[in-house]
Design an enzyme around this catalytic site. Structure first.
Site, PDB file in Angstrom:
ATOM      1  N   HIS A   1      43.327   2.030  -7.287  1.00 22.19           N
ATOM      2  CA  HIS A   1      44.727   2.321  -7.620  1.00 22.19           C
ATOM      3  C   HIS A   1      45.607   1.123  -7.279  1.00 22.19           C
ATOM      4  O   HIS A   1      46.479   0.728  -8.065  1.00 22.19           O
ATOM      5  CB  HIS A   1      45.238   3.536  -6.833  1.00 22.19           C
TER       6      HIS A   1
ATOM      7  N   ARG B   1      38.250   3.398 -15.564  1.00 24.27           N
ATOM      8  CA  ARG B   1      37.084   2.913 -14.832  1.00 24.27           C
ATOM      9  C   ARG B   1      35.827   2.905 -15.686  1.00 24.27           C
ATOM     10  O   ARG B   1      34.911   2.128 -15.452  1.00 24.27           O
ATOM     11  CB  ARG B   1      36.828   3.786 -13.604  1.00 24.27           C
TER      12      ARG B   1
ATOM     13  N   LYS C   1      45.817  21.594  -8.354  1.00 21.49           N
ATOM     14  CA  LYS C   1      44.681  21.038  -7.611  1.00 21.49           C
ATOM     15  C   LYS C   1      44.810  21.358  -6.130  1.00 21.49           C
ATOM     16  O   LYS C   1      45.905  21.438  -5.596  1.00 21.49           O
ATOM     17  CB  LYS C   1      44.632  19.512  -7.753  1.00 21.49           C
TER      18      LYS C   1
ATOM     19  N   SER D   1      38.989   8.855  -6.129  1.00 20.99           N
ATOM     20  CA  SER D   1      39.527   9.591  -4.976  1.00 20.99           C
ATOM     21  C   SER D   1      38.609  10.723  -4.565  1.00 20.99           C
ATOM     22  O   SER D   1      38.418  10.981  -3.376  1.00 20.99           O
ATOM     23  CB  SER D   1      40.924  10.141  -5.301  1.00 20.99           C
TER      24      SER D   1
END
Length: 169
Positions: free
Chosen positions: A24, A99, A48, A137
């Site tokens: 990040h 990614r 979440k 993460s």
């Protein structure tokens, strides 16, 4: 000959940042070099179950933003549609880190939907450095929960926050 003043190029980089990783941070540095102003938009993420509270995630992002010399990076919370937030902030672009191909497939779909919602906001995809592309993460949280070393995946301040409370200094 006079020129009209140029509008500031504002971009938004959004996410839950639970926690903020070195990937990040790399995307923020790259985006900050491309835009006049960059907003790290930390999602409230009601949908979440996050490891860190919104306040803690804002704090981690703010600490990183403060470490950037001369950049105009702000950290703000947001809730609701990203395109509504972009409109409120006067943003012209959304920055997304990619990614891998799974990220790309998802982000292309989101970019197309966002364009329908707010055609004036472009989506810019940035790749983190190759050695950071494996970091997520979710994996960082899992490794930390199992007692693994995450020092090559997050900043020292974030790594400390990931330690069990009894081990935090």
């Amino acid at each position: 000959m006079s020129f009209a003043p140029s509008r500031s190029r504002i971009a938004v980089y959004s996410g839950t940042f639970d926690p903020l990783t070195l990937g990040h941070e790399d995307v923020v540095r790259r985006a900050a070099a491309l835009f006049d102003d960059l907003i790290i938009a930390v999602a409230m993420a009601h949908h979440k179950k996050t490891r860190f509270t919104l306040h803690e995630r804002l704090e981690m992002a703010s600490e990183f933003a403060a470490s950037l010399d001369g950049s105009r990076v702000r950290v703000l919370p947001f809730d609701g549609l990203m395109m509504d937030f972009c409109h409120e902030q006067g943003a012209h672009a959304v920055v997304r880190g990619i990614r891998n191909m799974a990220d790309f497939d998802y982000e292309v779909q989101m970019a197309a939907m966002n364009r329908k919602l707010h055609p004036g906001v472009e989506t810019v995809f940035l790749l983190p450095q190759a050695d950071l592309q494996c970091i997520s993460s979710t994996l960082v949280r899992e490794i930390a929960t199992l007692g693994g070393d995450v020092s090559q995946m997050v900043s020292p301040g974030v790594a400390t926050r990931l330690l069990p409370p009894a081990l935090q200094a």
